[in-house]
Design an enzyme around this catalytic site. Structure first.
Site, PDB file in Angstrom:
ATOM      1  N   HIS A 129       0.869  -1.191   0.000  1.00 12.70           N
ATOM      2  CA  HIS A 129       0.000   0.000   0.000  1.00 12.70           C
ATOM      3  C   HIS A 129       0.904   1.239   0.000  1.00 12.70           C
ATOM      4  CE1 HIS A 129      -3.348   2.524   0.334  1.00 12.70           C
ATOM      5  NE2 HIS A 129      -3.799   2.230   1.534  1.00 12.70           N
ATOM      6  N   GLN A 132      -0.147   4.874   1.131  1.00 10.21           N
ATOM      7  CA  GLN A 132      -0.293   5.049   2.578  1.00 10.21           C
ATOM      8  C   GLN A 132       1.027   5.481   3.215  1.00 10.21           C
ATOM      9  OE1 GLN A 132      -3.290   4.564   4.350  1.00 10.21           O
ATOM     10  NE2 GLN A 132      -2.111   5.651   5.890  1.00 10.21           N
ATOM     11  N   ASP A 217      -2.667  -2.199  12.161  1.00 15.28           N
ATOM     12  CA  ASP A 217      -3.703  -2.222  11.118  1.00 15.28           C
ATOM     13  C   ASP A 217      -4.675  -3.350  11.488  1.00 15.28           C
ATOM     14  OD1 ASP A 217      -5.130  -1.841   8.766  1.00 15.28           O
ATOM     15  OD2 ASP A 217      -3.641  -2.780   7.460  1.00 15.28           O
ATOM     16  N   ARG A 285      -3.122  11.961   3.240  1.00 13.39           N
ATOM     17  CA  ARG A 285      -3.292  11.199   1.999  1.00 13.39           C
ATOM     18  C   ARG A 285      -3.519  12.185   0.842  1.00 13.39           C
ATOM     19  NH1 ARG A 285      -4.918   5.938   2.293  1.00 13.39           N
ATOM     20  NH2 ARG A 285      -4.340   6.010   0.093  1.00 13.39           N
TER      21      ARG A 285
HETATM   22  N1  NVA Z   1      -4.704  -3.996   5.361  1.00 10.27           N
HETATM   23  C1  NVA Z   1      -5.932  -3.297   5.028  1.00 10.27           C
HETATM   24  C2  NVA Z   1      -5.641  -1.884   4.655  1.00 10.27           C
HETATM   25  C3  NVA Z   1      -6.860  -1.063   4.320  1.00 10.27           C
HETATM   26  C4  NVA Z   1      -6.533   0.327   3.932  1.00 10.27           C
HETATM   27  C5  NVA Z   1      -6.625  -4.030   3.890  1.00 10.27           C
HETATM   28  O1  NVA Z   1      -5.951  -4.435   2.934  1.00 10.27           O
HETATM   29  O2  NVA Z   1      -7.831  -4.207   3.964  1.00 10.27           O
HETATM   30  N1   CP Z   2      -6.176   3.717   4.441  1.00 13.63           N
HETATM   31  C1   CP Z   2      -6.893   3.511   3.314  1.00 13.63           C
HETATM   32  O1   CP Z   2      -6.355   3.205   2.260  1.00 13.63           O
HETATM   33  O2   CP Z   2      -8.222   3.722   3.455  1.00 13.63           O
HETATM   34  P1   CP Z   2      -9.344   3.370   2.374  1.00 13.63           P
HETATM   35  O3   CP Z   2      -9.449   1.882   2.285  1.00 13.63           O
HETATM   36  O4   CP Z   2     -10.585   4.007   2.943  1.00 13.63           O
HETATM   37  O5   CP Z   2      -8.957   3.959   1.047  1.00 13.63           O
END
Ligand code: NVA
Ligand code: CP
Length: 301
Positions: A129, A132, A217, A285
């Site tokens: 990600h 982020q 997370d 963000r």
């Molecule tokens: N680890 C989480 C992050 C969401 C922004 C997911 O992949 O659902």
């Molecule tokens: N942290 C993040 O990416 O949030 P969303 O899933 O809401 O985009």
């Protein structure tokens, strides 16, 4: 032409340059002095998973810089009816200036980028990600200055955000402790690549001791909803509590990419407490991604 599929697609200097510009863009936004640096530019945004922050920050960001963004989901495009991603990439390359993709496998994003003739941004995969991490690192910089040499603790699942922290530890030179239960380790290749920038432990307390930043997370990421119950058992000892925060350095910060589950990976007193910077983190963000878009669309590479 450059893509941003992983933190490691940038050099440390480029990454830091985007953070500096992100901070500048935040100040301009607060002062009402933003200028249209991306006039008439269009961003296509493919989302195969849910999103609040990523979608809104990219869409609002493009509008604020004088451009436009188009939200594309499998439900209302031909992607949902089986049109291959590679064909979609070739078509979008004729119509928009950049594409963000949130999907399952990192390979899909890589395949898309291979045939795309415009910059591609990873808006989250099961592996990484990277958007982020721009916001998190900008938030740390704004609050505490340079993160290099600091101790960062990742507590919980070795998931996509964790893998992105590992890449960034290597890139920016901070010491990352990853505390996760056996069986929920980060990606082995990502870990291997980071070498001694990362120390893996099963002890949350060891990771948090004297840490400058504590991050966690959700225990079940998107696509793992059916594992929620078994994961709650596996991760029971990995909730970030006031006691764990108490082991960290006195001015340690707490971050979480959100959405959060209070009472699971983090106690309400921590996420809603004085060391938490999760709202600034979410807000950044917007600014960090605007800086990324400027970097990919306006700079010569
Ligand atoms: N680890 C989480 C992050 C969401 C922004 C997911 O992949 O659902
Ligand atoms: N942290 C993040 O990416 O949030 P969303 O899933 O809401 O985009």
């Amino acid at each position: 032409m450059r893509h941003y599929l992983s933190e490691l697609d940038l050099t440390a200097d480029e990454f830091r340059g985007i953070l500096q510009r992100g901070s500048e863009l935040r100040k301009q936004w607060e002062a009402g002095t933003l200028t249209a640096t991306l006039p008439h530019r269009v961003l296509g945004m493919i989302f195969e998973k849910s999103s609040t922050r990523t979608r809104v920050s990219f869409e609002a960001g493009m509008t604020q810089l004088g451009g436009h963004a188009i939200y594309l989901s499998p439900d209302n495009t031909q992607l949902g009816r089986g049109e291959p991603l590679a064909d979609t990439a070739k078509v979008l390359s004729q119509m928009v200036d950049a594409v963000t993709i949130r999907t399952f496998s990192q390979e899909s994003v890589e395949r898309f980028a291979e045939v795309s003739t415009i910059p591609v941004i990873n808006a989250l995969t099961d592996l990484l990600h990277p958007c982020q991490l721009l916001a998190d690192m900008q938030t740390y910089l704004d609050h505490r200055g340079d993160i290099s040499g600091k101790k960062v603790a990742w507590i919980g699942d070795g998931n996509n955000v964790c893998n992105s922290y590992i890449n960034t530890a290597k890139l920016l030179g901070f010491q990352l402790y990853v505390a996760c239960p056996d069986g929920f380790e980060p990606d082995a290749e990502v870990l291997e690549e980071a070498g001694d920038a990362v120390i893996r432990t099963t002890e949350a307390a060891e990771a948090c001791a004297d840490a400058d930043l504590i991050v966690t997370d959700v225990w079940a990421s998107m696509g793992q909803e059916q594992e929620q119950k078994s994961r709650e058992l596996a991760f029971a000892a990995y909730e970030v509590t006031p006691e764990l925060m108490g082991l960290a350095s006195e001015d340690a910060l707490f971050m979480h990419c959100l959405p959060a589950h209070r009472g699971e990976e983090v106690a309400a007193e921590v996420i809603d407490g004085p060391q938490s910077v999760v709202w600034e983190e979410a807000g950044n963000r917007l600014h960090a991604q605007k800086a990324l878009l400027e970097f990919l669309l306006n700079e010569q590479h």
